[in-house]
Motif scaffolding. Structure first.
Motif, PDB file in Angstrom:
ATOM      1  N   GLY A 168      30.253 -30.722 -25.858  1.00  0.00           N
ATOM      2  CA  GLY A 168      31.650 -30.743 -25.408  1.00  0.00           C
ATOM      3  C   GLY A 168      31.813 -30.266 -23.973  1.00  0.00           C
ATOM      4  N   LEU A 169      30.839 -29.511 -23.478  1.00  0.00           N
ATOM      5  CA  LEU A 169      30.925 -29.080 -22.077  1.00  0.00           C
ATOM      6  C   LEU A 169      30.956 -30.287 -21.142  1.00  0.00           C
ATOM      7  N   LEU A 170      30.381 -31.392 -21.610  1.00  0.00           N
ATOM      8  CA  LEU A 170      30.424 -32.632 -20.824  1.00  0.00           C
ATOM      9  C   LEU A 170      31.864 -33.083 -20.585  1.00  0.00           C
ATOM     10  N   VAL A 171      32.714 -32.860 -21.602  1.00  0.00           N
ATOM     11  CA  VAL A 171      34.126 -33.248 -21.463  1.00  0.00           C
ATOM     12  C   VAL A 171      34.747 -32.435 -20.330  1.00  0.00           C
ATOM     13  N   VAL A 172      34.480 -31.117 -20.359  1.00  0.00           N
ATOM     14  CA  VAL A 172      35.047 -30.238 -19.323  1.00  0.00           C
ATOM     15  C   VAL A 172      34.530 -30.647 -17.943  1.00  0.00           C
ATOM     16  N   ALA A 173      33.232 -30.973 -17.884  1.00  0.00           N
ATOM     17  CA  ALA A 173      32.641 -31.368 -16.590  1.00  0.00           C
ATOM     18  C   ALA A 173      33.341 -32.620 -16.052  1.00  0.00           C
ATOM     19  N   HIS A 174      33.522 -33.621 -16.899  1.00  0.00           N
ATOM     20  CA  HIS A 174      34.174 -34.862 -16.448  1.00  0.00           C
ATOM     21  C   HIS A 174      35.635 -34.620 -16.095  1.00  0.00           C
ATOM     22  N   TRP A 175      36.234 -33.690 -16.798  1.00  0.00           N
ATOM     23  CA  TRP A 175      37.633 -33.344 -16.504  1.00  0.00           C
ATOM     24  C   TRP A 175      37.713 -32.708 -15.108  1.00  0.00           C
ATOM     25  N   LEU A 176      36.720 -31.878 -14.779  1.00  0.00           N
ATOM     26  CA  LEU A 176      36.688 -31.303 -13.424  1.00  0.00           C
ATOM     27  C   LEU A 176      36.460 -32.398 -12.372  1.00  0.00           C
ATOM     28  N   PHE A 177      35.666 -33.397 -12.720  1.00  0.00           N
ATOM     29  CA  PHE A 177      35.474 -34.529 -11.790  1.00  0.00           C
ATOM     30  C   PHE A 177      36.829 -35.207 -11.523  1.00  0.00           C
ATOM     31  N   LEU A 178      37.595 -35.368 -12.612  1.00  0.00           N
ATOM     32  CA  LEU A 178      38.916 -35.994 -12.459  1.00  0.00           C
ATOM     33  C   LEU A 178      39.813 -35.139 -11.554  1.00  0.00           C
ATOM     34  N   LEU A 179      39.804 -33.805 -11.784  1.00  0.00           N
ATOM     35  CA  LEU A 179      40.626 -32.921 -10.941  1.00  0.00           C
ATOM     36  C   LEU A 179      40.217 -33.046  -9.475  1.00  0.00           C
ATOM     37  N   GLY A 180      38.904 -33.138  -9.243  1.00  0.00           N
ATOM     38  CA  GLY A 180      38.398 -33.285  -7.875  1.00  0.00           C
ATOM     39  C   GLY A 180      38.880 -34.582  -7.246  1.00  0.00           C
ATOM     40  N   VAL A 181      38.819 -35.660  -8.010  1.00  0.00           N
ATOM     41  CA  VAL A 181      39.271 -36.964  -7.482  1.00  0.00           C
ATOM     42  C   VAL A 181      40.780 -36.911  -7.208  1.00  0.00           C
ATOM     43  N   ALA A 182      41.516 -36.233  -8.112  1.00  0.00           N
ATOM     44  CA  ALA A 182      42.975 -36.124  -7.912  1.00  0.00           C
ATOM     45  C   ALA A 182      43.258 -35.370  -6.609  1.00  0.00           C
ATOM     46  N   ARG A 183      42.484 -34.304  -6.347  1.00  0.00           N
ATOM     47  CA  ARG A 183      42.656 -33.567  -5.084  1.00  0.00           C
ATOM     48  C   ARG A 183      42.313 -34.454  -3.899  1.00  0.00           C
ATOM     49  N   THR A 213      42.361 -37.707  -3.648  1.00  0.00           N
ATOM     50  CA  THR A 213      43.312 -38.802  -3.411  1.00  0.00           C
ATOM     51  C   THR A 213      44.750 -38.284  -3.279  1.00  0.00           C
ATOM     52  N   GLU A 214      44.895 -36.940  -3.316  1.00  0.00           N
ATOM     53  CA  GLU A 214      46.207 -36.299  -3.205  1.00  0.00           C
ATOM     54  C   GLU A 214      47.184 -36.848  -4.239  1.00  0.00           C
ATOM     55  N   THR A 215      46.686 -36.929  -5.469  1.00  0.00           N
ATOM     56  CA  THR A 215      47.519 -37.415  -6.580  1.00  0.00           C
ATOM     57  C   THR A 215      47.829 -36.242  -7.492  1.00  0.00           C
ATOM     58  N   ARG A 216      49.048 -36.232  -8.001  1.00  0.00           N
ATOM     59  CA  ARG A 216      49.425 -35.184  -8.963  1.00  0.00           C
ATOM     60  C   ARG A 216      49.174 -35.722 -10.356  1.00  0.00           C
ATOM     61  N   LEU A 217      48.346 -35.010 -11.118  1.00  0.00           N
ATOM     62  CA  LEU A 217      48.077 -35.472 -12.493  1.00  0.00           C
ATOM     63  C   LEU A 217      49.183 -34.988 -13.413  1.00  0.00           C
ATOM     64  N   SER A 218      49.557 -35.813 -14.374  1.00  0.00           N
ATOM     65  CA  SER A 218      50.593 -35.367 -15.303  1.00  0.00           C
ATOM     66  C   SER A 218      49.998 -34.297 -16.229  1.00  0.00           C
TER      67      SER A 218
END
Ligand code: GTP
Length: 392
Positions: free
Chosen positions: A69-84, A86-91
């Protein structure tokens, strides 16, 4: 060497740790938050792989679902990084993924739950990875090579996890995560190692490109007004000047604020800065397509026009002077009016150099200042010119 799970996991630990370190080092010099999220993601993958290895060799410290499950957290951090990035606000909904992951840790880790766990965790990875890939799609402007690579690597990685969800749903034999067996596990570990390398490389490329763009921009722009500086003008002017011909004259306008010093002295340097910014905005607003504008330094600005005429130069200069005089008079009460003096030159043959052209503009500007300021002096150097034009 066989690609058995322990070997692949050891390789993944090394790759993920190296990627985490590399991105963290990049962050130290760039201070771009996305790098920190991405570095954190790889660090978590390294930890997850170590835990999975320990569990595989009999050191059962944690359940399989925690490590996986740590893989889920890792990919979620990747998403947060991409959001930063691309300057996108995630819902807020995207933050629920961590809650779901934590809730799943309370479920029993036996064979019966294996399929459900695997499908839910893989689905979460599909969601965050495809979302990150989608965020990186170009928004009308072209992305860097690194960002395009990252977009497609994440897309491929997300689709692989989708395939994994499908395989888990169809057959229980291809994946047995609890006892580390099944072909999909082998393929998954190889894909994971490749994905770590590709994702880390494209993340670094993405940030490098942006940094290079920023450095190039800083080197070309005046930091106060964001107009081109003299150096950038020197690079760009030859293209415009070489197009000058008899039927297509060019013009240079040298603009200098009159009585600017009292603004600084009476109202402070910050107020003076604001006035310089205001003037730069006015210049930008009146600048015709295909022309160039720059701040040469202090309170001196320059405009280079292509396809000009004495009427166009007069009109543009007068519009600028009137707007500026009006704004300055409303903002500052000074003993002498804060206005603009403009020296202009019109020419229909490419000049020997930009410096020579600026010198001609300087002579005209001096004449304007000497003539009482708040005026435009235009020297028509075209071959058909009757006589130098001057204006109030
Ligand atoms: N606020 C501010 N002032 C600046 C900046 N760069 C130069 N200056 C000031 O701009 C003034 C320019 O000098 P001058 O052009 O001789 O001043 P002036 O009062 O406009 O003189 P005339 O052009 O003869 O009317 C100086 O007082 C500088 O300190 C800047 O970036 N910000």
């Amino acid at each position: 060497m066989t690609l058995d799970p322990p070997t692949m996991l050891t390789l993944s630990v090394a790759l993920a740790a190296a990627a985490a370190l590399y991105l963290a080092v990049e962050w130290r010099s760039v201070r771009e938050a996305s790098l920190l999220f991405w570095s954190g993601g790889f660090a978590i993958i390294a930890v997850g792989c170590v835990l999975a290895l320990m569990r595989g060799s009999g050191l059962v410290l944690v359940g399989v679902w925690f490590a996986n499950g740590l893989l889920v957290v890792a990919h979620w951090l990747f998403l947060l990084g991409v959001a930063r990035f691309t300057e996108t606000r995630l819902s807020r909904g995207w933050y629920l993924i961590v809650v779901v992951w934590l809730a799943m840790l309370t479920l029993p880790s036996d064979q019966a739950w294996s399929k459900v766990m695997l499908m839910v965790q893989s689905s979460m990875i599909v969601l965050v990875t495809l979302r990150a890939s989608f965020l990186l799609r170009p928004h009308g402007k072209s992305l860097s090579v690194g960002a395009v690579q990252l977009r497609y690597v994440l897309l491929g990685h997300g689709l692989f996890y989708l395939f994994k969800v499908g395989t888990a749903a169809i057959s229980g034999t291809a994946i047995d995560l609890v006892s580390f067996r099944g072909e999909i596990i082998q393929i998954s570990l190889v894909e994971g190692a490749i994905a770590i390398m590709l994702i880390a490389l494209s993340m670094t490329g993405t940030e490098r490109y942006r940094r290079e763009q920023q450095i190039a921009r800083l080197a070309n722009r005046d930091p106060l007004t964001a107009l081109y500086n003299r150096r950038a003008l020197e690079v760009r002017a030859p293209r415009l000047l070489n197009q000058v011909a008899r039927h297509r004259p060019g013009a240079l306008l040298l603009i200098d604020i009159d009585n600017f010093k009292p603004v600084n002295d009476l109202y402070g340097h910050t107020a003076g800065d604001r006035l310089l910014i205001t003037l730069s905005e006015m210049v930008r607003a009146v600048l015709p397509e295909g022309s160039l504008a720059a701040r040469l330094g202090g309170d001196e600005f320059v405009i280079l026009l292509a396809n000009a005429s004495s009427e166009r130069v007069e009109a543009l200069g007068t519009a600028l002077r009137e707007q500026f005089r009006h704004v300055a008079a409303q903002t500052f009460d000074t003993p002498t009016p804060v206005t603009l003096s403009i020296g202009a030159t019109l020419f229909d043959r490419p000049p020997t150099s930009l410096a020579a052209l600026i010198e001609q503009g300087d002579h005209a500007l001096y004449a304007s200042k000497r003539g009482g300021r708040d005026s435009i002096r235009l020297v028509d150097r075209t071959t058909t010119a009757a006589a130098p034009v001057t204006g109030p």
